[in-house]
Design a protein around this motif. Structure first.
Motif, PDB file in Angstrom:
ATOM      1  N   TRP A  32       0.922  -1.204  -0.004  1.00  0.00           N
ATOM      2  CA  TRP A  32      -0.224  -0.002   0.010  1.00  0.00           C
ATOM      3  C   TRP A  32       0.848   1.297   0.103  1.00  0.00           C
ATOM      4  CZ3 TRP A  32      -4.163  -0.573   4.445  1.00  0.00           C
ATOM      5  CH2 TRP A  32      -4.967  -1.720   4.066  1.00  0.00           C
ATOM      6  N   PRO A  33       0.549   2.118  -0.735  1.00  0.00           N
ATOM      7  CA  PRO A  33       1.292   3.438  -0.604  1.00  0.00           C
ATOM      8  C   PRO A  33       1.113   4.040   0.832  1.00  0.00           C
ATOM      9  CG  PRO A  33      -0.081   3.659  -2.704  1.00  0.00           C
ATOM     10  CD  PRO A  33      -0.416   2.301  -1.921  1.00  0.00           C
ATOM     11  N   LEU A  34       0.267   3.719   1.576  1.00  0.00           N
ATOM     12  CA  LEU A  34      -0.038   4.379   2.823  1.00  0.00           C
ATOM     13  C   LEU A  34       1.285   3.756   3.604  1.00  0.00           C
ATOM     14  CD1 LEU A  34      -3.806   4.290   3.601  1.00  0.00           C
ATOM     15  CD2 LEU A  34      -2.204   6.520   3.203  1.00  0.00           C
ATOM     16  N   ALA A  35       1.343   2.390   3.577  1.00  0.00           N
ATOM     17  CA  ALA A  35       2.616   1.922   4.097  1.00  0.00           C
ATOM     18  C   ALA A  35       3.836   2.383   4.118  1.00  0.00           C
ATOM     19  CB  ALA A  35       2.567   0.232   4.041  1.00  0.00           C
ATOM     20  N   ALA A  36       4.095   2.773   3.010  1.00  0.00           N
ATOM     21  CA  ALA A  36       5.484   3.436   2.863  1.00  0.00           C
ATOM     22  C   ALA A  36       5.520   4.869   3.245  1.00  0.00           C
ATOM     23  CB  ALA A  36       5.702   3.659   1.276  1.00  0.00           C
ATOM     24  N   LEU A  37       4.667   5.618   3.918  1.00  0.00           N
ATOM     25  CA  LEU A  37       4.768   6.913   4.414  1.00  0.00           C
ATOM     26  C   LEU A  37       5.389   6.747   5.793  1.00  0.00           C
ATOM     27  CD1 LEU A  37       1.107   8.220   3.612  1.00  0.00           C
ATOM     28  CD2 LEU A  37       3.040   8.837   2.483  1.00  0.00           C
ATOM     29  N   PRO A  38       6.189   7.781   6.052  1.00  0.00           N
ATOM     30  CA  PRO A  38       6.928   7.891   7.381  1.00  0.00           C
ATOM     31  C   PRO A  38       5.819   8.185   8.456  1.00  0.00           C
ATOM     32  CG  PRO A  38       7.071   9.920   6.149  1.00  0.00           C
ATOM     33  CD  PRO A  38       6.395   9.130   5.186  1.00  0.00           C
ATOM     34  N   GLY A  39       6.124   7.641   9.637  1.00  0.00           N
ATOM     35  CA  GLY A  39       5.306   7.989  10.940  1.00  0.00           C
ATOM     36  C   GLY A  39       5.314   9.283  11.295  1.00  0.00           C
ATOM     37  N   SER A  40       4.097   9.472  12.052  1.00  0.00           N
ATOM     38  CA  SER A  40       4.066  11.145  12.743  1.00  0.00           C
ATOM     39  C   SER A  40       3.796  10.813  14.002  1.00  0.00           C
ATOM     40  CB  SER A  40       2.916  11.629  11.830  1.00  0.00           C
ATOM     41  OG  SER A  40       2.738  12.746  12.307  1.00  0.00           O
ATOM     42  N   ALA A  41       4.004  11.945  14.617  1.00  0.00           N
ATOM     43  CA  ALA A  41       4.042  12.048  16.188  1.00  0.00           C
ATOM     44  C   ALA A  41       2.725  11.751  16.795  1.00  0.00           C
ATOM     45  CB  ALA A  41       4.514  13.122  16.633  1.00  0.00           C
ATOM     46  N   SER A  42       2.290  11.128  17.812  1.00  0.00           N
ATOM     47  CA  SER A  42       1.128  11.173  18.498  1.00  0.00           C
ATOM     48  C   SER A  42       1.275  11.554  19.928  1.00  0.00           C
ATOM     49  CB  SER A  42       0.676   9.513  18.715  1.00  0.00           C
ATOM     50  OG  SER A  42      -0.361   9.233  19.313  1.00  0.00           O
ATOM     51  N   LYS A  43       0.218  12.302  20.517  1.00  0.00           N
ATOM     52  CA  LYS A  43       0.151  12.715  21.681  1.00  0.00           C
ATOM     53  C   LYS A  43       0.356  11.648  22.696  1.00  0.00           C
ATOM     54  CE  LYS A  43      -3.068  14.927  24.624  1.00  0.00           C
ATOM     55  NZ  LYS A  43      -4.215  15.781  24.785  1.00  0.00           N
ATOM     56  N   PRO A 128      -6.420   1.619  -0.011  1.00  0.00           N
ATOM     57  CA  PRO A 128      -5.068   1.204   0.132  1.00  0.00           C
ATOM     58  C   PRO A 128      -4.085   2.515  -0.031  1.00  0.00           C
ATOM     59  CG  PRO A 128      -6.179  -0.464  -1.102  1.00  0.00           C
ATOM     60  CD  PRO A 128      -7.222   0.540  -0.834  1.00  0.00           C
ATOM     61  N   THR A 129      -4.540   3.519  -0.840  1.00  0.00           N
ATOM     62  CA  THR A 129      -3.677   4.684  -1.195  1.00  0.00           C
ATOM     63  C   THR A 129      -3.805   5.852  -0.426  1.00  0.00           C
ATOM     64  OG1 THR A 129      -5.179   5.556  -3.078  1.00  0.00           O
ATOM     65  CG2 THR A 129      -3.790   3.757  -3.453  1.00  0.00           C
ATOM     66  N   ALA A 146      -0.901  17.747  11.286  1.00  0.00           N
ATOM     67  CA  ALA A 146       0.596  17.405  11.204  1.00  0.00           C
ATOM     68  C   ALA A 146       0.846  15.809  10.538  1.00  0.00           C
ATOM     69  CB  ALA A 146       1.022  17.456  12.488  1.00  0.00           C
ATOM     70  N   GLY A 147       1.794  15.822   9.808  1.00  0.00           N
ATOM     71  CA  GLY A 147       2.083  14.309   9.218  1.00  0.00           C
ATOM     72  C   GLY A 147       1.626  14.535   7.648  1.00  0.00           C
ATOM     73  N   ASN A 148       1.358  13.586   7.081  1.00  0.00           N
ATOM     74  CA  ASN A 148       0.981  13.087   5.685  1.00  0.00           C
ATOM     75  C   ASN A 148      -0.327  13.480   5.445  1.00  0.00           C
ATOM     76  OD1 ASN A 148       3.814  11.436   5.387  1.00  0.00           O
ATOM     77  ND2 ASN A 148       2.762  10.426   6.898  1.00  0.00           N
ATOM     78  N   ALA A 149      -0.682  14.674   5.691  1.00  0.00           N
ATOM     79  CA  ALA A 149      -2.078  15.096   5.241  1.00  0.00           C
ATOM     80  C   ALA A 149      -2.150  16.800   4.884  1.00  0.00           C
ATOM     81  CB  ALA A 149      -2.897  14.982   6.524  1.00  0.00           C
ATOM     82  N   ALA A 150      -3.232  16.705   4.212  1.00  0.00           N
ATOM     83  CA  ALA A 150      -3.654  18.276   3.836  1.00  0.00           C
ATOM     84  C   ALA A 150      -5.399  18.314   4.377  1.00  0.00           C
ATOM     85  CB  ALA A 150      -3.477  18.355   2.352  1.00  0.00           C
ATOM     86  N   ALA A 151      -5.808  19.566   4.366  1.00  0.00           N
ATOM     87  CA  ALA A 151      -7.046  19.730   4.977  1.00  0.00           C
ATOM     88  C   ALA A 151      -7.512  21.177   4.291  1.00  0.00           C
ATOM     89  CB  ALA A 151      -6.938  19.792   6.266  1.00  0.00           C
ATOM     90  N   LYS A 152      -8.961  21.226   4.251  1.00  0.00           N
ATOM     91  CA  LYS A 152      -9.807  22.391   3.625  1.00  0.00           C
ATOM     92  C   LYS A 152     -10.854  22.553   4.517  1.00  0.00           C
ATOM     93  CE  LYS A 152     -11.994  24.126  -0.230  1.00  0.00           C
ATOM     94  NZ  LYS A 152     -12.549  24.264  -1.466  1.00  0.00           N
ATOM     95  N   PRO A 165       2.020  12.660  -1.082  1.00  0.00           N
ATOM     96  CA  PRO A 165       1.956  14.055  -1.502  1.00  0.00           C
ATOM     97  C   PRO A 165       1.096  14.090  -2.949  1.00  0.00           C
ATOM     98  CG  PRO A 165       4.013  13.817  -0.598  1.00  0.00           C
ATOM     99  CD  PRO A 165       3.679  12.558  -0.686  1.00  0.00           C
ATOM    100  N   GLU A 166       1.294  13.169  -3.552  1.00  0.00           N
ATOM    101  CA  GLU A 166       0.498  13.080  -4.875  1.00  0.00           C
ATOM    102  C   GLU A 166      -0.761  12.719  -4.858  1.00  0.00           C
ATOM    103  OE1 GLU A 166       3.511  11.109  -4.441  1.00  0.00           O
ATOM    104  OE2 GLU A 166       4.750  12.331  -5.405  1.00  0.00           O
ATOM    105  N   ALA A 167      -1.312  11.814  -3.890  1.00  0.00           N
ATOM    106  CA  ALA A 167      -2.565  11.555  -3.463  1.00  0.00           C
ATOM    107  C   ALA A 167      -3.362  12.514  -2.836  1.00  0.00           C
ATOM    108  CB  ALA A 167      -2.520  10.199  -2.718  1.00  0.00           C
ATOM    109  N   VAL A 168      -2.458  13.193  -2.082  1.00  0.00           N
ATOM    110  CA  VAL A 168      -3.267  14.317  -1.431  1.00  0.00           C
ATOM    111  C   VAL A 168      -3.401  15.335  -2.296  1.00  0.00           C
ATOM    112  CG1 VAL A 168      -2.804  16.399   0.209  1.00  0.00           C
ATOM    113  CG2 VAL A 168      -2.232  13.866   0.681  1.00  0.00           C
ATOM    114  N   LYS A 169      -2.512  15.726  -3.309  1.00  0.00           N
ATOM    115  CA  LYS A 169      -2.839  16.888  -4.435  1.00  0.00           C
ATOM    116  C   LYS A 169      -3.867  16.460  -5.417  1.00  0.00           C
ATOM    117  CE  LYS A 169      -0.610  19.674  -7.624  1.00  0.00           C
ATOM    118  NZ  LYS A 169       0.545  20.064  -8.351  1.00  0.00           N
ATOM    119  N   GLN A 170      -3.957  15.124  -5.684  1.00  0.00           N
ATOM    120  CA  GLN A 170      -5.188  14.681  -6.648  1.00  0.00           C
ATOM    121  C   GLN A 170      -6.385  14.674  -5.801  1.00  0.00           C
ATOM    122  OE1 GLN A 170      -5.019  10.434  -7.372  1.00  0.00           O
ATOM    123  NE2 GLN A 170      -5.645  10.603  -9.180  1.00  0.00           N
ATOM    124  N   SER A 171      -6.486  14.317  -4.336  1.00  0.00           N
ATOM    125  CA  SER A 171      -7.963  14.257  -3.783  1.00  0.00           C
ATOM    126  C   SER A 171      -8.267  15.411  -3.303  1.00  0.00           C
ATOM    127  CB  SER A 171      -7.603  13.134  -2.771  1.00  0.00           C
ATOM    128  OG  SER A 171      -7.396  11.815  -3.190  1.00  0.00           O
TER     129      SER A 171
END
Length: 180
Positions: A32-43, A128-129, A146-152, A165-171
């Motif tokens: 999965w492309p999600l599995a290849a993403l780096p981890g992010s911090a959790s509180k 999966p993506t 924070a992390g591998n995300a974008a929002a509106k 980044p490609e999936a976020v920009k596309q979606s």
């Protein structure tokens, strides 16, 4: 010679294909492309069932983390100190193969999706993506990603895409906030 060319053309046109089955991506979470993403911090560490946190979303009374597990599970957990505490998850590898288009407000390819919600205020859609999160609140207030995300943020609704980044920009091409 013509006969040999005809046989070769016939073989090329009738299934001498080495294509993988269409569900290979779904059935193999390690790819999965999600599995290849780096981890992010959790509180507060890893939510139950999580192997890797991908993004943190703070909005209204929620302090959430999106997460995945290599067994084909994706999820969203609230880790805030408010009265909102949940940990939603979806097992995509056991999907019946329901192909759906993405929820209103998102763009992207048609792919296998599974979703859940918490009190009709927070929804999670997993593929999966990418992951899609929606938060509805009367007052969204300040939003932090924070992390591998974008929002509106629009009209009492926060739309978030977690992925490459490609999936976020596309979606979510018109995202106003990008995670770091």
């Amino acid at each position: 010679m013509r006969g040999l060319i005809a046989i070769f053309a016939f073989l090329l046109l009738t299934g001498c294909s080495t294509e993988e089955p269409k569900d290979w991506l779904l059935k193999d979470p390690s790819r999965w492309p999600l599995a290849a993403l780096p981890g992010s911090a959790s509180k507060s560490g890893m939510p139950d069932g999580a192997e890797k946190v991908l993004a943190r979303i703070q909005v209204a009374k929620y302090d959430m983390v999106s997460w995945i597990h290599s067994k084909g599970v994706c999820g969203l957990a609230d880790q805030g100190s408010s009265d909102a505490t949940f940990n939603m998850s979806q097992v995509l590898t056991e999907s019946e193969g329901n192909i759906a288009t993405t929820e209103e407000g998102f763009a992207g390819p048609k792919e296998l999706m599974a979703g859940s919600s918490w009190e009709s205020a927070v929804t999670l859609w997993c593929t999966p993506t990418r992951m899609f999160v929606t938060v509805k609140a009367k007052d969204l207030g300040k939003v932090r990603i924070a992390g591998n995300a974008a929002a509106k943020k629009t009209n009492g609704k926060l739309t978030v895409v977690i992925g490459t980044p490609e999936a976020v920009k596309q979606s979510l091409p018109d995202a106003t906030m990008i995670g770091r």
